[in-house]
Design a protein around this motif. Structure first.
Motif, PDB file in Angstrom:
ATOM      1  N   GLU A   1      35.394 -30.766  90.794  1.00 40.20           N
ATOM      2  CA  GLU A   1      35.746 -30.061  89.558  1.00 40.20           C
ATOM      3  C   GLU A   1      37.007 -30.682  88.956  1.00 40.20           C
ATOM      4  N   ILE A   2      36.967 -30.974  87.657  1.00 40.92           N
ATOM      5  CA  ILE A   2      38.165 -31.487  87.003  1.00 40.92           C
ATOM      6  C   ILE A   2      39.031 -30.317  86.561  1.00 40.92           C
ATOM      7  N   ASN A   3      40.324 -30.553  86.482  1.00 39.84           N
ATOM      8  CA  ASN A   3      41.245 -29.552  85.963  1.00 39.84           C
ATOM      9  C   ASN A   3      41.470 -29.852  84.496  1.00 39.84           C
ATOM     10  N   MET A   4      40.994 -28.968  83.636  1.00 39.11           N
ATOM     11  CA  MET A   4      41.159 -29.165  82.201  1.00 39.11           C
ATOM     12  C   MET A   4      42.400 -28.428  81.726  1.00 39.11           C
ATOM     13  N   VAL A   5      43.116 -29.062  80.823  1.00 40.15           N
ATOM     14  CA  VAL A   5      44.288 -28.454  80.201  1.00 40.15           C
ATOM     15  C   VAL A   5      44.164 -28.641  78.696  1.00 40.15           C
ATOM     16  N   THR A   6      44.975 -27.938  77.950  1.00 42.29           N
ATOM     17  CA  THR A   6      44.975 -28.140  76.510  1.00 42.29           C
ATOM     18  C   THR A   6      45.978 -29.230  76.162  1.00 42.29           C
ATOM     19  N   GLN A   7      45.756 -29.897  75.055  1.00 42.66           N
ATOM     20  CA  GLN A   7      46.676 -30.928  74.572  1.00 42.66           C
ATOM     21  C   GLN A   7      46.840 -30.750  73.075  1.00 42.66           C
ATOM     22  N   VAL A   8      48.028 -30.345  72.664  1.00 39.38           N
ATOM     23  CA  VAL A   8      48.320 -30.231  71.242  1.00 39.38           C
ATOM     24  C   VAL A   8      48.478 -31.629  70.663  1.00 39.38           C
ATOM     25  N   THR A   9      48.571 -31.721  69.360  1.00 43.32           N
ATOM     26  CA  THR A   9      48.766 -33.010  68.710  1.00 43.32           C
ATOM     27  C   THR A   9      50.055 -33.648  69.229  1.00 43.32           C
ATOM     28  N   PRO A  10      49.994 -34.903  69.676  1.00 36.77           N
ATOM     29  CA  PRO A  10      51.205 -35.562  70.156  1.00 36.77           C
ATOM     30  C   PRO A  10      52.263 -35.671  69.060  1.00 36.77           C
ATOM     31  N   THR A  11      53.498 -35.766  69.477  1.00 38.04           N
ATOM     32  CA  THR A  11      54.613 -36.004  68.562  1.00 38.04           C
ATOM     33  C   THR A  11      54.639 -37.481  68.217  1.00 38.04           C
ATOM     34  N   ALA A  12      54.729 -37.804  66.940  1.00 41.07           N
ATOM     35  CA  ALA A  12      54.772 -39.201  66.500  1.00 41.07           C
ATOM     36  C   ALA A  12      56.151 -39.504  65.929  1.00 41.07           C
ATOM     37  N   LYS A  13      56.767 -40.570  66.406  1.00 43.73           N
ATOM     38  CA  LYS A  13      58.079 -41.013  65.928  1.00 43.73           C
ATOM     39  C   LYS A  13      57.967 -42.426  65.376  1.00 43.73           C
ATOM     40  N   VAL A  14      58.689 -42.681  64.277  1.00 44.05           N
ATOM     41  CA  VAL A  14      58.690 -44.013  63.657  1.00 44.05           C
ATOM     42  C   VAL A  14      60.112 -44.532  63.426  1.00 44.05           C
ATOM     43  N   ALA A  15      61.097 -43.756  63.857  1.00 45.23           N
ATOM     44  CA  ALA A  15      62.503 -44.144  63.683  1.00 45.23           C
ATOM     45  C   ALA A  15      63.319 -43.506  64.806  1.00 45.23           C
ATOM     46  N   ALA A  16      64.574 -43.903  64.894  1.00 47.84           N
ATOM     47  CA  ALA A  16      65.475 -43.314  65.886  1.00 47.84           C
ATOM     48  C   ALA A  16      65.501 -41.802  65.706  1.00 47.84           C
ATOM     49  N   ALA A  17      65.591 -41.072  66.829  1.00 49.37           N
ATOM     50  CA  ALA A  17      65.565 -39.616  66.741  1.00 49.37           C
ATOM     51  C   ALA A  17      66.150 -38.996  67.996  1.00 49.37           C
ATOM     52  N   THR A  18      66.657 -37.790  67.827  1.00 51.85           N
ATOM     53  CA  THR A  18      66.957 -36.944  68.979  1.00 51.85           C
ATOM     54  C   THR A  18      65.727 -36.069  69.173  1.00 51.85           C
ATOM     55  N   LEU A  19      65.094 -36.218  70.309  1.00 51.40           N
ATOM     56  CA  LEU A  19      63.889 -35.452  70.598  1.00 51.40           C
ATOM     57  C   LEU A  19      64.251 -33.983  70.782  1.00 51.40           C
ATOM     58  N   THR A  20      63.343 -33.106  70.404  1.00 58.90           N
ATOM     59  CA  THR A  20      63.559 -31.674  70.615  1.00 58.90           C
ATOM     60  C   THR A  20      62.788 -31.232  71.852  1.00 58.90           C
ATOM     61  N   ALA A  21      63.163 -30.085  72.375  1.00 61.92           N
ATOM     62  CA  ALA A  21      62.434 -29.528  73.510  1.00 61.92           C
ATOM     63  C   ALA A  21      60.977 -29.281  73.127  1.00 61.92           C
ATOM     64  N   ALA A  22      60.745 -28.817  71.908  1.00 62.20           N
ATOM     65  CA  ALA A  22      59.378 -28.564  71.446  1.00 62.20           C
ATOM     66  C   ALA A  22      58.565 -29.857  71.418  1.00 62.20           C
ATOM     67  N   GLU A  23      59.198 -30.965  71.046  1.00 61.17           N
ATOM     68  CA  GLU A  23      58.496 -32.253  71.030  1.00 61.17           C
ATOM     69  C   GLU A  23      58.162 -32.698  72.457  1.00 61.17           C
ATOM     70  N   LEU A  24      59.088 -32.503  73.387  1.00 65.21           N
ATOM     71  CA  LEU A  24      58.787 -32.839  74.781  1.00 65.21           C
ATOM     72  C   LEU A  24      57.645 -31.980  75.300  1.00 65.21           C
ATOM     73  N   ALA A  25      57.592 -30.728  74.854  1.00 58.28           N
ATOM     74  CA  ALA A  25      56.555 -29.801  75.314  1.00 58.28           C
ATOM     75  C   ALA A  25      55.156 -30.212  74.868  1.00 58.28           C
ATOM     76  N   THR A  26      55.042 -31.058  73.840  1.00 62.16           N
ATOM     77  CA  THR A  26      53.710 -31.535  73.462  1.00 62.16           C
ATOM     78  C   THR A  26      53.121 -32.424  74.554  1.00 62.16           C
ATOM     79  N   GLY A  27      53.989 -32.976  75.399  1.00 60.71           N
ATOM     80  CA  GLY A  27      53.540 -33.793  76.525  1.00 60.71           C
ATOM     81  C   GLY A  27      53.380 -35.265  76.227  1.00 60.71           C
TER      82      GLY A  27
END
Length: 131
Positions: A19-45
């Motif tokens: 049996e595989i373990n299925m999880v949900t995956q929200v839309t990934p965070t996309a970055k195109v420039a320098a940024a300070t990542l947010t906790a919410a962005e890390l939570a996208t996985g």
């Protein structure tokens, strides 16, 4: 529902070996420039990057505490950075309350896995564990 296994852990699913373990995956965070990542962005996985050679700075440790109030000392979560650019590296940088362990640069056309472990209030270690 998670079932206790008698040793303080949990069994997911029915316990079938195939049996595989299925999880949900929200839309990934996309970055195109320098940024300070947010906790919410890390939570996208998954964080994708394409662009010039830049720094992707971790969130503040205090911000991680606010975003994930149920995290206990020694609990952790994983996230991935996928550099889909053809030529430039993105470099993960530390922030107040977040220390890095491992190679910080994510080369072009590569991916890496990070594990963020809470070590104290507003204090985390981000370990590059793969890639």
């Amino acid at each position: 529902m998670a079932l206790p296994n008698g040793a303080g852990g949990y069994q997911f699913g029915d316990g079938n070996e195939t049996e595989i373990n299925m999880v949900t995956q929200v839309t990934p965070t996309a970055k195109v420039a320098a940024a300070t990542l947010t906790a919410a962005e890390l939570a996208t996985g998954i964080i994708t990057y394409t662009g010039a050679a830049v720094a992707l700075t971790m969130p503040l440790g205090a911000d991680l505490d606010v975003a994930f109030p149920s995290m206990k000392v020694n609990s952790c979560f994983d996230f991935y950075i996928i550099n889909i650019g053809a030529t430039n590296a993105a470099t993960v940088t530390a922030n107040t309350g977040v220390t890095l362990v491992g190679v910080a640069a994510v080369s072009a056309n590569t991916a890496c896995q990070w594990r963020v472990r809470k070590t104290a209030d507003a204090t985390y270690v981000a370990l590059r564990v793969a890639g």
